[in-house]
Design an enzyme around this catalytic site. Structure first.
Site, PDB file in Angstrom:
ATOM      1  N   CYS A  90       0.778  -1.021   0.176  1.00 52.89           N
ATOM      2  CA  CYS A  90       0.083   0.029   0.039  1.00 52.89           C
ATOM      3  C   CYS A  90       0.967   1.256   0.035  1.00 52.89           C
ATOM      4  O   CYS A  90       1.747   1.625   0.898  1.00 52.89           O
ATOM      5  CB  CYS A  90      -0.996   0.058   1.320  1.00 52.89           C
ATOM      6  SG  CYS A  90      -1.941   1.438   1.373  1.00 52.89           S
ATOM      7  N   CYS A 253      -3.385   7.639  -4.639  1.00 52.27           N
ATOM      8  CA  CYS A 253      -3.018   6.084  -4.558  1.00 52.27           C
ATOM      9  C   CYS A 253      -1.673   5.660  -5.000  1.00 52.27           C
ATOM     10  O   CYS A 253      -1.328   5.852  -6.262  1.00 52.27           O
ATOM     11  CB  CYS A 253      -4.155   5.539  -5.101  1.00 52.27           C
ATOM     12  SG  CYS A 253      -4.212   3.576  -4.980  1.00 52.27           S
TER      13      CYS A 253
END
Length: 336
Positions: A90, A253
Protein backbone atom coordinates in the site's frame (compact mmCIF):
# COMPACT_ATOMS: atom_id res chain seq x y z
CA UNK A 1 -14.28 -13.71 27.16
CA UNK A 2 -11.46 -11.18 26.88
CA UNK A 3 -10.68 -7.66 25.75
CA UNK A 4 -7.98 -7.16 23.11
CA UNK A 5 -6.25 -3.78 23.27
CA UNK A 6 -4.53 -2.10 20.32
CA UNK A 7 -2.43 1.04 20.55
CA UNK A 8 -2.82 2.96 17.30
CA UNK A 9 -1.46 6.15 15.82
CA UNK A 10 -3.97 7.74 13.45
CA UNK A 11 -3.14 10.01 10.56
CA UNK A 12 -3.61 10.52 6.83
CA UNK A 13 -1.55 10.63 3.66
CA UNK A 14 -2.67 13.39 1.31
CA UNK A 15 -6.20 12.98 2.68
CA UNK A 16 -6.55 9.19 2.89
CA UNK A 17 -6.56 7.64 6.39
CA UNK A 18 -3.75 5.58 7.89
CA UNK A 19 -4.27 3.79 11.21
CA UNK A 20 -0.89 2.46 12.31
CA UNK A 21 -1.05 -0.35 14.88
CA UNK A 22 2.01 0.10 17.09
CA UNK A 23 1.04 -2.26 19.92
CA UNK A 24 -1.24 -5.22 20.61
CA UNK A 25 -0.80 -7.16 17.37
CA UNK A 26 -0.20 -10.94 17.62
CA UNK A 27 3.12 -12.62 16.78
CA UNK A 28 2.97 -14.26 13.38
CA UNK A 29 4.53 -17.46 12.09
CA UNK A 30 6.51 -17.50 8.86
CA UNK A 31 9.95 -17.10 7.38
CA UNK A 32 8.95 -14.02 5.40
CA UNK A 33 6.15 -11.46 5.20
CA UNK A 34 4.28 -13.49 2.59
CA UNK A 35 4.01 -16.37 5.06
CA UNK A 36 3.24 -14.04 7.97
CA UNK A 37 0.48 -12.39 5.92
CA UNK A 38 -0.98 -15.85 5.24
CA UNK A 39 -0.91 -16.67 8.97
CA UNK A 40 -2.61 -13.34 9.78
CA UNK A 41 -5.35 -14.01 7.21
CA UNK A 42 -5.89 -17.55 8.49
CA UNK A 43 -6.18 -16.72 12.21
CA UNK A 44 -6.30 -12.99 12.83
CA UNK A 45 -8.29 -11.34 10.07
CA UNK A 46 -10.82 -10.38 12.76
CA UNK A 47 -8.27 -7.79 13.89
CA UNK A 48 -8.38 -6.19 10.44
CA UNK A 49 -12.17 -6.17 10.29
CA UNK A 50 -12.45 -5.04 13.92
CA UNK A 51 -10.13 -2.08 13.42
CA UNK A 52 -11.08 -1.13 9.84
CA UNK A 53 -14.84 -1.75 9.65
CA UNK A 54 -17.54 0.09 11.57
CA UNK A 55 -18.04 0.85 14.45
CA UNK A 56 -14.27 1.43 15.05
CA UNK A 57 -13.48 2.31 11.45
CA UNK A 58 -15.38 3.37 8.36
CA UNK A 59 -15.78 2.62 4.64
CA UNK A 60 -12.47 4.27 3.66
CA UNK A 61 -10.34 3.11 6.61
CA UNK A 62 -6.85 1.88 5.84
CA UNK A 63 -3.99 0.94 8.12
CA UNK A 64 -0.82 -0.96 8.88
CA UNK A 65 0.76 -3.09 11.59
CA UNK A 66 4.40 -2.76 12.62
CA UNK A 67 6.47 -5.97 12.85
CA UNK A 68 10.16 -6.86 13.15
CA UNK A 69 11.68 -7.48 9.70
CA UNK A 70 12.19 -11.01 8.37
CA UNK A 71 15.12 -10.04 6.16
CA UNK A 72 18.56 -8.72 7.09
CA UNK A 73 18.44 -5.76 4.69
CA UNK A 74 15.26 -4.26 6.20
CA UNK A 75 14.79 -1.94 9.21
CA UNK A 76 11.14 -2.81 9.87
CA UNK A 77 8.23 -4.78 8.43
CA UNK A 78 4.76 -3.49 7.56
CA UNK A 79 1.59 -5.58 7.27
CA UNK A 80 -1.13 -3.62 5.46
CA UNK A 81 -4.77 -3.82 6.52
CA UNK A 82 -7.78 -2.01 5.10
CA UNK A 83 -11.45 -2.48 4.36
CA UNK A 84 -10.64 -4.35 1.13
CA UNK A 85 -8.29 -6.88 2.73
CA UNK A 86 -4.74 -7.53 3.87
CA UNK A 87 -2.88 -6.02 0.93
CA UNK A 88 0.58 -7.09 -0.29
CA UNK A 89 1.56 -3.42 -0.62
CA UNK A 90 0.00 0.00 0.00
CA UNK A 91 1.70 3.17 -1.20
CA UNK A 92 -0.20 5.81 0.74
CA UNK A 93 -0.09 3.50 3.76
CA UNK A 94 3.69 3.23 3.49
CA UNK A 95 4.16 7.01 3.28
CA UNK A 96 1.89 7.54 6.30
CA UNK A 97 3.38 4.70 8.34
CA UNK A 98 6.96 5.80 7.66
CA UNK A 99 6.10 9.38 8.65
CA UNK A 100 4.35 8.49 11.90
CA UNK A 101 6.77 5.72 12.92
CA UNK A 102 9.74 8.07 12.52
CA UNK A 103 8.07 11.05 14.20
CA UNK A 104 7.02 8.90 17.19
CA UNK A 105 10.45 7.24 17.47
CA UNK A 106 9.09 3.75 16.79
CA UNK A 107 11.83 2.84 14.32
CA UNK A 108 15.49 3.78 14.02
CA UNK A 109 16.87 3.42 10.48
CA UNK A 110 20.41 2.20 10.07
CA UNK A 111 21.00 5.04 7.61
CA UNK A 112 19.49 8.46 8.37
CA UNK A 113 17.20 9.54 5.56
CA UNK A 114 16.56 5.98 4.34
CA UNK A 115 14.16 3.38 5.75
CA UNK A 116 14.16 -0.17 4.33
CA UNK A 117 10.76 -1.86 4.70
CA UNK A 118 9.94 -5.56 4.54
CA UNK A 119 6.46 -5.98 2.95
CA UNK A 120 4.55 -8.99 1.58
CA UNK A 121 5.17 -7.58 -1.92
CA UNK A 122 8.93 -7.32 -1.38
CA UNK A 123 11.54 -4.86 -0.10
CA UNK A 124 10.44 -1.22 -0.31
CA UNK A 125 12.89 1.64 0.22
CA UNK A 126 11.62 4.94 1.67
CA UNK A 127 13.70 8.12 1.54
CA UNK A 128 12.47 10.91 3.76
CA UNK A 129 13.18 14.54 4.61
CA UNK A 130 13.20 15.57 8.26
CA UNK A 131 12.28 19.05 9.48
CA UNK A 132 13.14 19.07 13.18
CA UNK A 133 10.80 16.61 14.89
CA UNK A 134 8.72 16.17 11.77
CA UNK A 135 8.96 14.38 8.46
CA UNK A 136 8.06 16.70 5.59
CA UNK A 137 7.86 14.15 2.79
CA UNK A 138 8.57 10.52 1.93
CA UNK A 139 9.58 9.04 -1.42
CA UNK A 140 9.11 5.30 -1.67
CA UNK A 141 10.83 3.16 -4.28
CA UNK A 142 8.14 0.63 -4.99
CA UNK A 143 8.34 -2.95 -6.16
CA UNK A 144 8.52 -3.79 -9.86
CA UNK A 145 5.32 -2.73 -11.61
CA UNK A 146 4.07 -3.82 -15.02
CA UNK A 147 1.21 -3.73 -17.50
CA UNK A 148 -0.50 -7.10 -17.13
CA UNK A 149 -3.16 -7.00 -19.88
CA UNK A 150 -4.75 -4.59 -22.35
CA UNK A 151 -8.15 -4.28 -23.95
CA UNK A 152 -10.09 -6.41 -21.49
CA UNK A 153 -13.86 -5.94 -21.68
CA UNK A 154 -16.88 -6.36 -19.42
CA UNK A 155 -20.58 -5.54 -19.72
CA UNK A 156 -21.80 -3.24 -16.95
CA UNK A 157 -25.34 -2.12 -16.25
CA UNK A 158 -25.81 1.58 -17.12
CA UNK A 159 -22.47 1.79 -18.95
CA UNK A 160 -22.63 -1.09 -21.41
CA UNK A 161 -19.29 -2.47 -22.57
CA UNK A 162 -16.29 -1.11 -20.67
CA UNK A 163 -12.72 -1.64 -21.86
CA UNK A 164 -9.81 -1.57 -19.42
CA UNK A 165 -6.10 -2.18 -19.13
CA UNK A 166 -4.94 -4.05 -16.04
CA UNK A 167 -1.62 -3.14 -14.42
CA UNK A 168 0.18 -4.23 -11.26
CA UNK A 169 1.85 -1.80 -8.89
CA UNK A 170 1.59 -3.78 -5.67
CA UNK A 171 -2.06 -4.67 -6.33
CA UNK A 172 -3.91 -5.35 -9.59
CA UNK A 173 -5.72 -2.31 -11.03
CA UNK A 174 -8.28 -2.07 -13.81
CA UNK A 175 -7.55 1.30 -15.47
CA UNK A 176 -10.59 2.90 -17.11
CA UNK A 177 -9.37 5.37 -19.72
CA UNK A 178 -11.68 7.64 -21.79
CA UNK A 179 -14.03 5.71 -24.10
CA UNK A 180 -17.62 5.75 -25.34
CA UNK A 181 -19.00 4.61 -21.98
CA UNK A 182 -16.86 6.98 -19.89
CA UNK A 183 -15.04 10.23 -20.65
CA UNK A 184 -13.62 11.73 -17.44
CA UNK A 185 -14.13 11.53 -13.67
CA UNK A 186 -15.06 15.24 -13.84
CA UNK A 187 -18.31 14.20 -15.57
CA UNK A 188 -19.51 11.77 -12.91
CA UNK A 189 -20.28 11.71 -9.19
CA UNK A 190 -18.51 9.72 -6.48
CA UNK A 191 -21.74 7.75 -6.08
CA UNK A 192 -21.42 6.64 -9.72
CA UNK A 193 -17.91 5.30 -9.01
CA UNK A 194 -19.21 3.51 -5.92
CA UNK A 195 -22.08 1.98 -7.90
CA UNK A 196 -20.22 0.94 -11.03
CA UNK A 197 -16.89 -0.23 -9.61
CA UNK A 198 -18.01 -3.36 -7.71
CA UNK A 199 -19.90 -4.53 -10.80
CA UNK A 200 -16.93 -3.93 -13.07
CA UNK A 201 -14.53 -5.63 -10.65
CA UNK A 202 -16.79 -8.68 -10.25
CA UNK A 203 -17.32 -8.99 -14.00
CA UNK A 204 -13.59 -8.80 -14.76
CA UNK A 205 -12.66 -11.29 -12.03
CA UNK A 206 -15.32 -13.69 -13.34
CA UNK A 207 -14.08 -13.40 -16.92
CA UNK A 208 -10.29 -13.25 -16.45
CA UNK A 209 -7.56 -14.43 -14.09
CA UNK A 210 -5.06 -12.04 -12.51
CA UNK A 211 -2.04 -13.83 -11.00
CA UNK A 212 1.37 -12.34 -10.34
CA UNK A 213 3.87 -14.30 -12.47
CA UNK A 214 6.48 -14.55 -9.70
CA UNK A 215 4.23 -14.72 -6.62
CA UNK A 216 0.99 -16.68 -7.14
CA UNK A 217 -0.14 -15.70 -3.62
CA UNK A 218 -0.79 -12.25 -5.11
CA UNK A 219 -3.86 -12.71 -7.25
CA UNK A 220 -7.24 -11.25 -8.08
CA UNK A 221 -8.26 -7.80 -9.29
CA UNK A 222 -8.96 -5.60 -6.25
CA UNK A 223 -8.91 -1.95 -7.41
CA UNK A 224 -10.57 0.12 -10.14
CA UNK A 225 -8.78 3.29 -11.31
CA UNK A 226 -10.99 5.83 -13.08
CA UNK A 227 -9.01 8.40 -15.02
CA UNK A 228 -9.38 12.08 -15.79
CA UNK A 229 -7.65 15.20 -17.05
CA UNK A 230 -5.73 17.08 -14.34
CA UNK A 231 -7.03 20.29 -12.79
CA UNK A 232 -3.63 21.30 -11.37
CA UNK A 233 -1.12 22.79 -13.84
CA UNK A 234 1.78 20.66 -12.56
CA UNK A 235 -0.15 17.36 -12.76
CA UNK A 236 -0.02 14.96 -15.70
CA UNK A 237 -3.23 13.05 -14.92
CA UNK A 238 -6.03 12.76 -12.37
CA UNK A 239 -7.58 9.64 -10.90
CA UNK A 240 -10.12 8.19 -8.51
CA UNK A 241 -9.32 4.72 -7.17
CA UNK A 242 -12.10 2.49 -5.87
CA UNK A 243 -11.33 -0.24 -3.33
CA UNK A 244 -13.14 -2.30 -0.73
CA UNK A 245 -16.93 -2.13 -0.75
CA UNK A 246 -17.48 1.63 -1.04
CA UNK A 247 -14.11 3.34 -0.68
CA UNK A 248 -12.68 5.97 -3.02
CA UNK A 249 -9.06 6.81 -2.28
CA UNK A 250 -8.73 10.44 -1.22
CA UNK A 251 -5.01 10.36 -2.01
CA UNK A 252 -3.67 9.84 -5.55
CA UNK A 253 -3.02 6.19 -4.47
CA UNK A 254 0.56 4.94 -4.38
CA UNK A 255 0.18 1.49 -5.91
CA UNK A 256 -2.39 2.94 -8.31
CA UNK A 257 0.07 5.61 -9.40
CA UNK A 258 2.71 2.90 -9.82
CA UNK A 259 0.27 0.92 -11.99
CA UNK A 260 -0.59 3.97 -14.07
CA UNK A 261 3.11 4.72 -14.60
CA UNK A 262 3.68 1.11 -15.68
CA UNK A 263 0.84 1.44 -18.17
CA UNK A 264 2.19 4.72 -19.57
CA UNK A 265 5.73 3.31 -19.75
CA UNK A 266 4.46 0.29 -21.72
CA UNK A 267 2.67 2.72 -24.07
CA UNK A 268 5.88 4.68 -24.58
CA UNK A 269 4.64 7.77 -22.74
CA UNK A 270 7.24 7.52 -19.94
CA UNK A 271 10.94 6.72 -20.01
CA UNK A 272 13.47 6.07 -17.23
CA UNK A 273 14.03 9.33 -15.36
CA UNK A 274 10.67 10.85 -16.34
CA UNK A 275 8.41 12.40 -13.71
CA UNK A 276 4.70 11.68 -13.39
CA UNK A 277 2.57 13.88 -11.14
CA UNK A 278 -0.74 12.25 -10.24
CA UNK A 279 -3.67 14.26 -8.87
CA UNK A 280 -6.32 12.80 -6.56
CA UNK A 281 -10.07 13.30 -6.54
CA UNK A 282 -9.61 16.00 -3.84
CA UNK A 283 -6.68 17.73 -5.56
CA UNK A 284 -3.74 16.38 -3.54
CA UNK A 285 -0.78 15.07 -5.51
CA UNK A 286 1.86 12.34 -5.56
CA UNK A 287 5.07 12.96 -7.48
CA UNK A 288 6.10 9.80 -9.28
CA UNK A 289 9.24 8.98 -11.21
CA UNK A 290 10.39 6.04 -13.35
CA UNK A 291 13.59 4.92 -11.65
CA UNK A 292 14.55 1.93 -13.79
CA UNK A 293 13.28 -0.82 -16.03
CA UNK A 294 12.44 -4.22 -14.56
CA UNK A 295 11.50 -7.72 -15.65
CA UNK A 296 8.50 -9.33 -13.96
CA UNK A 297 8.29 -12.90 -15.21
CA UNK A 298 7.58 -12.58 -18.95
CA UNK A 299 6.56 -8.91 -18.59
CA UNK A 300 8.71 -5.83 -19.13
CA UNK A 301 8.03 -3.35 -16.35
CA UNK A 302 9.45 -0.49 -14.34
CA UNK A 303 10.67 0.41 -10.88
CA UNK A 304 8.56 3.43 -9.88
CA UNK A 305 9.05 5.85 -7.00
CA UNK A 306 6.31 7.91 -5.37
CA UNK A 307 6.68 11.01 -3.19
CA UNK A 308 3.97 12.32 -0.88
CA UNK A 309 3.37 13.73 2.60
CA UNK A 310 1.44 12.59 5.68
CA UNK A 311 0.24 14.07 8.95
CA UNK A 312 -0.52 12.46 12.30
CA UNK A 313 -3.95 13.27 13.74
CA UNK A 314 -3.75 11.60 17.15
CA UNK A 315 -3.33 8.56 19.37
CA UNK A 316 -6.07 5.97 19.58
CA UNK A 317 -6.32 3.07 22.06
CA UNK A 318 -8.92 0.70 20.66
CA UNK A 319 -10.62 -2.23 22.42
CA UNK A 320 -12.04 -5.28 20.68
CA UNK A 321 -14.13 -6.84 23.43
CA UNK A 322 -15.36 -10.41 22.94
CA UNK A 323 -18.54 -9.41 24.80
CA UNK A 324 -19.37 -6.96 22.03
CA UNK A 325 -21.72 -8.57 19.46
CA UNK A 326 -20.06 -6.29 16.88
CA UNK A 327 -16.51 -7.01 18.04
CA UNK A 328 -15.31 -7.97 14.57
CA UNK A 329 -16.94 -5.04 12.80
CA UNK A 330 -19.59 -4.76 10.12
CA UNK A 331 -20.26 -3.23 6.72
CA UNK A 332 -23.55 -1.75 5.52
CA UNK A 333 -23.89 -2.97 1.94
CA UNK A 334 -26.43 -3.13 -0.87
CA UNK A 335 -28.20 -6.40 -1.62
CA UNK A 336 -26.36 -8.45 -4.27
Amino acid sequence: MSTHTFFCVDGHTCGNPVRMVAGGAPPLKGANMVEKRAHFLAEYDWIRTGLMFEPRGHDVMSGSILYPPTRDDADIAFLFIETSGCLPMCGHGTIGTVTMALERGLVTPREEGVLKIDTPAGLVTARYTRNGDYVDNVRITNIASYLHATGLTAEIEELGEVTVDVAYGGNFYAIVDPQDAFRDIADINPSDIQRWSPKLRAALNAKYQFIHPENPAINGLSHILWTGAPTKPEAHARNAVFYGDKAIDRSPCGTGTSSRMAQWAAQGKLQVGDDFVHESIIGTMFRGRVEATAQVGPFEGIIPSIEGWARMTGYNTIFIDDRDPLAHGFLVTDRP
